[in-house]
Motif scaffolding. Structure first.
Motif, PDB file in Angstrom:
ATOM      1  N   VAL A   1       0.838  -1.200   0.000  1.00 51.27           N
ATOM      2  CA  VAL A   1       0.000   0.000   0.000  1.00 51.27           C
ATOM      3  C   VAL A   1       0.869   1.245   0.000  1.00 51.27           C
ATOM      4  O   VAL A   1       1.839   1.342   0.759  1.00 51.27           O
ATOM      5  N   THR A   2       0.504   2.191  -0.865  1.00 51.05           N
ATOM      6  CA  THR A   2       1.213   3.464  -0.976  1.00 51.05           C
ATOM      7  C   THR A   2       0.213   4.607  -0.871  1.00 51.05           C
ATOM      8  O   THR A   2      -0.887   4.522  -1.413  1.00 51.05           O
ATOM      9  N   LEU A   3       0.598   5.651  -0.182  1.00 48.92           N
ATOM     10  CA  LEU A   3      -0.175   6.893  -0.134  1.00 48.92           C
ATOM     11  C   LEU A   3       0.685   7.974  -0.779  1.00 48.92           C
ATOM     12  O   LEU A   3       1.734   8.335  -0.251  1.00 48.92           O
TER      13      LEU A   3
ATOM     14  N   HIS B   1     -10.647   0.215   4.656  1.00 52.27           N
ATOM     15  CA  HIS B   1     -11.026   0.527   3.275  1.00 52.27           C
ATOM     16  C   HIS B   1     -11.464  -0.765   2.584  1.00 52.27           C
ATOM     17  O   HIS B   1     -10.842  -1.815   2.765  1.00 52.27           O
ATOM     18  N   PRO B   2     -12.556  -0.726   1.771  1.00 45.98           N
ATOM     19  CA  PRO B   2     -13.051  -1.956   1.126  1.00 45.98           C
ATOM     20  C   PRO B   2     -11.995  -2.704   0.328  1.00 45.98           C
ATOM     21  O   PRO B   2     -11.996  -3.935   0.295  1.00 45.98           O
ATOM     22  N   ALA B   3     -11.081  -1.978  -0.321  1.00 47.65           N
ATOM     23  CA  ALA B   3     -10.066  -2.646  -1.140  1.00 47.65           C
ATOM     24  C   ALA B   3      -9.149  -3.518  -0.293  1.00 47.65           C
ATOM     25  O   ALA B   3      -8.642  -4.542  -0.759  1.00 47.65           O
ATOM     26  N   VAL B   4      -8.932  -3.120   0.962  1.00 42.66           N
ATOM     27  CA  VAL B   4      -8.091  -3.903   1.869  1.00 42.66           C
ATOM     28  C   VAL B   4      -8.937  -4.896   2.654  1.00 42.66           C
ATOM     29  O   VAL B   4      -8.622  -6.084   2.744  1.00 42.66           O
ATOM     30  N   ARG B   5     -10.050  -4.407   3.185  1.00 39.62           N
ATOM     31  CA  ARG B   5     -10.908  -5.252   4.027  1.00 39.62           C
ATOM     32  C   ARG B   5     -11.460  -6.447   3.264  1.00 39.62           C
ATOM     33  O   ARG B   5     -11.502  -7.567   3.776  1.00 39.62           O
ATOM     34  N   ASP B   6     -11.896  -6.232   2.010  1.00 37.77           N
ATOM     35  CA  ASP B   6     -12.529  -7.300   1.236  1.00 37.77           C
ATOM     36  C   ASP B   6     -11.535  -8.089   0.394  1.00 37.77           C
ATOM     37  O   ASP B   6     -11.928  -9.005  -0.330  1.00 37.77           O
ATOM     38  N   GLY B   7     -10.247  -7.723   0.471  1.00 43.21           N
ATOM     39  CA  GLY B   7      -9.264  -8.395  -0.366  1.00 43.21           C
ATOM     40  C   GLY B   7      -8.795  -9.733   0.163  1.00 43.21           C
ATOM     41  O   GLY B   7      -8.117 -10.478  -0.541  1.00 43.21           O
ATOM     42  N   GLY B   8      -9.129 -10.047   1.409  1.00 45.26           N
ATOM     43  CA  GLY B   8      -8.718 -11.320   1.979  1.00 45.26           C
ATOM     44  C   GLY B   8      -7.223 -11.415   2.240  1.00 45.26           C
ATOM     45  O   GLY B   8      -6.657 -12.511   2.286  1.00 45.26           O
ATOM     46  N   TYR B   9      -6.561 -10.268   2.435  1.00 47.90           N
ATOM     47  CA  TYR B   9      -5.114 -10.269   2.630  1.00 47.90           C
ATOM     48  C   TYR B   9      -4.762 -10.648   4.067  1.00 47.90           C
ATOM     49  O   TYR B   9      -5.463 -10.294   5.013  1.00 47.90           O
ATOM     50  N   GLU B  10      -3.638 -11.329   4.210  1.00 48.50           N
ATOM     51  CA  GLU B  10      -3.132 -11.661   5.537  1.00 48.50           C
ATOM     52  C   GLU B  10      -2.101 -10.641   6.008  1.00 48.50           C
ATOM     53  O   GLU B  10      -1.904 -10.468   7.207  1.00 48.50           O
TER      54      GLU B  10
ATOM     55  N   VAL C   1      -6.879   2.872   6.452  1.00 45.56           N
ATOM     56  CA  VAL C   1      -6.439   1.920   5.440  1.00 45.56           C
ATOM     57  C   VAL C   1      -6.933   0.506   5.738  1.00 45.56           C
ATOM     58  O   VAL C   1      -7.273  -0.253   4.833  1.00 45.56           O
ATOM     59  N   PHE C   2      -7.023   0.155   7.015  1.00 43.87           N
ATOM     60  CA  PHE C   2      -7.403  -1.211   7.377  1.00 43.87           C
ATOM     61  C   PHE C   2      -8.898  -1.467   7.184  1.00 43.87           C
ATOM     62  O   PHE C   2      -9.331  -2.613   7.123  1.00 43.87           O
TER      63      PHE C   2
END
Length: 539
Positions: free
Chosen positions: A14-16, A116-125, A113-114
């Protein structure tokens, strides 16, 4: 190394970044350094999420993509808008040397960031933060410098090219200079009374369509992509001609096929107006028979069957079938629909869940005084009436004896339309079937975006609920516009017509940009990963 290869860990980088040329350059260097590092570890090549503010332009995006995808064809980069505004002001005891921008940046990295739908729904560990001025140091200093110097040369060529667009795109202009653009870009936007009046006046003008055959001028010149991939639609209507005109105007293309069922109890004037519309073109049809449609009864299926037969007879080449209600609103352009459907592995999209209560199942089907035909077995499944079906599936529905048995049995049951497709799409003999549970989820069933009052996403709804379904208004535009779904339900012009106006404008701009600049907003990987789509690939 063997453990690394078998690992299923999924991470995201992730980059801002700032909306400046310097930040663009630094971000490109950062991405190159990451890819150089990961080139020796292919199993840990993670996607990039680049967050930016509203000043970020499509030119900046293209610079980053041009300078990275040239060397790394499989790189996955997503660009996401983050709203850095707040009504909260620092207290007197706060450290005033820290700017509001710095404070919002800290909030982003520690909280926003934690969730945000792109992160929350991405299934990332795992999530790895990489600032634009960060980079990995490879063991070979020469390799890094070579990569950075090459990128600098590319950046210089792109920046100095006279053919490169120097001004914002049509989409940039729409999103930054209109009330609709502001509503789409920023969640929780509240317009003042003057702005609301302006928006209503703009909507009335936009939604005032010609009364003659000029109504269809917009869809008269389909692209080659549209000509080779026609779609079929059924629209069921009994009132609200203005909503119907918006829906038809938005989805109409000369290459597609349309059937309109006008309820038998609809006003004569409404039916006559639609007859006049249909007479202008050769690809819109009215069924030879009309029925009195009543919600929850067999007449819903009966009306749709009439239109399906008409579409099968009139068009031999269409690929997919949509059944639309007059209260639906398109979320994708016709070319975007085609782009997405080509990824679907010829799969249907139908919700289907088992009954939780056997008693309720028996009651809904009237099994206390009726028996199932031999070809139909329990359990029954229930789902949405709105579906996406291949042409082969529609043909099967009208030709297969088992499907006919189910259709006839459902006559006299409660809400038969919610059982019909949900049952048929489970059968392995059904073309493009899906035998697993398929819920009305924000991340699985893409045919329709609908918010129910008993679902967690109910907090998103700003327009209020009717019969436990959200009726969207202009304050819902930000999540409608960013939804990956194909259509949304529902809208009522009596409450708010500006949501249709703004969405229509947004689709118009995207449609023009795609034809002129080969522009696309579709995240193809998202649709490829859908459960039913992946099932079709394995089948």
């Amino acid at each position: 190394m063997s453990k690394l290869k078998s690992s299923k860990t999924r991470g995201v980088i992730v980059t801002l970044m700032r909306s400046t040329n310097r930040s663009v350059f630094l971000t490109i260097n950062m991405i190159h350094s990451v890819m150089r590092f990961h080139s020796t570890r292919p199993n840990t090549s993670y996607p990039f999420l680049i967050f930016h503010d509203h000043n970020f332009t499509s030119q900046m995006k293209q610079h980053i993509l041009s300078c990275t995808t040239k060397y790394y064809k499989q790189i996955n980069i997503s660009f996401l808008l983050i709203n850095f505004t707040t009504s909260v002001r620092p207290t007197n005891t706060s450290q005033l040397d820290k700017s509001m921008g710095y404070r919002l940046m800290c909030r982003f990295w520690t909280y926003d960031v934690f969730y945000h739908p792109a992160v929350r729904d991405g299934g990332y560990e795992y999530l790895m933060r990489m600032d634009d001025d960060s980079y990995f140091a490879d063991l070979s200093r020469r390799s890094i410098l070579t990569s950075l110097c090459t990128c600098t040369v590319i950046w210089f060529i792109i920046s100095q090219s006279k053919s490169w667009p120097k001004s914002p795109t049509k989409l940039d202009q729409f999103l930054t200079s209109s009330l609709c653009g502001r509503l789409i870009r920023y969640p929780n936007t509240v317009l003042n009374p003057g702005e609301l009046e302006q928006l209503e006046n703009e909507a009335l003008k936009y939604l005032s369509y010609p009364k003659d055959c000029r109504f269809f001028k917009r869809g008269s010149t389909p692209s080659m992509e549209e000509l080779t991939y026609p779609l079929a639609f059924t629209i069921m209507i009994y009132s609200n001609l203005d909503q119907f005109e918006f829906l038809l105007q938005t989805i109409y293309r000369k290459s597609n096929y349309y059937c309109i069922h006008v309820d038998l109890k609809a006003p004569i004037a409404l039916y006559q107006t639609i007859q006049e519309r249909v007479a202008c073109v050769t690809n819109i049809f009215l069924p030879k028979q009309r029925v009195n449609v009543t919600w929850g009864q067999f007449s819903v299926l009966e009306a749709e069957h009439l239109c399906q037969k008409e579409l099968l007879q009139q068009g031999k080449s269409w690929k997919y079938y949509f059944n639309l209600a007059n209260s639906d609103i398109p979320l994708k352009t016709n070319t975007e629909l085609i782009q997405i459907l080509k990824l679907y592995n010829n799969q249907n999209d139908v919700t289907s869940l088992p009954y939780r209560s056997q008693l309720r199942q028996k009651s809904s089907l009237g099994l206390s005084n009726r028996t199932l035909p031999p070809s139909i077995k329990l359990p029954f499944y229930k789902g949405e009436f709105h579906v996406l079906l291949t042409r082969e599936a529609i043909d099967f529905i009208h030709m297969n004896e088992r499907a006919k048995d189910l259709y006839n049995f459902l006559n006299g049951t409660i809400v038969p339309d919610e059982h019909y497709y949900s049952m048929i799409n489970r059968w392995k003999e059904t073309p493009s079937y899906f035998s697993q549970d398929h819920d009305l989820s924000q991340i699985s069933f893409m045919t329709r975006y609908k918010i129910w009052a008993d679902r967690p996403e109910r907090a998103l709804c700003r327009g209020g609920f009717t019969r436990t379904i959200c009726v969207f208004n202009h304050e819902d535009l930000w999540h409608l516009a960013t939804s990956p779904h194909l259509f949304a339900n529902k809208i009522f012009f009596q409450r708010d017509r500006s949501v249709a106006y703004c969405m229509g404008q947004y689709l118009d701009v995207r449609d023009r940009m795609r034809s002129e600049e080969k522009f696309s907003m579709i995240n193809e990987d998202f649709y490829r990963r859908l459960n039913n789509v992946a099932f079709g690939k394995r089948r």
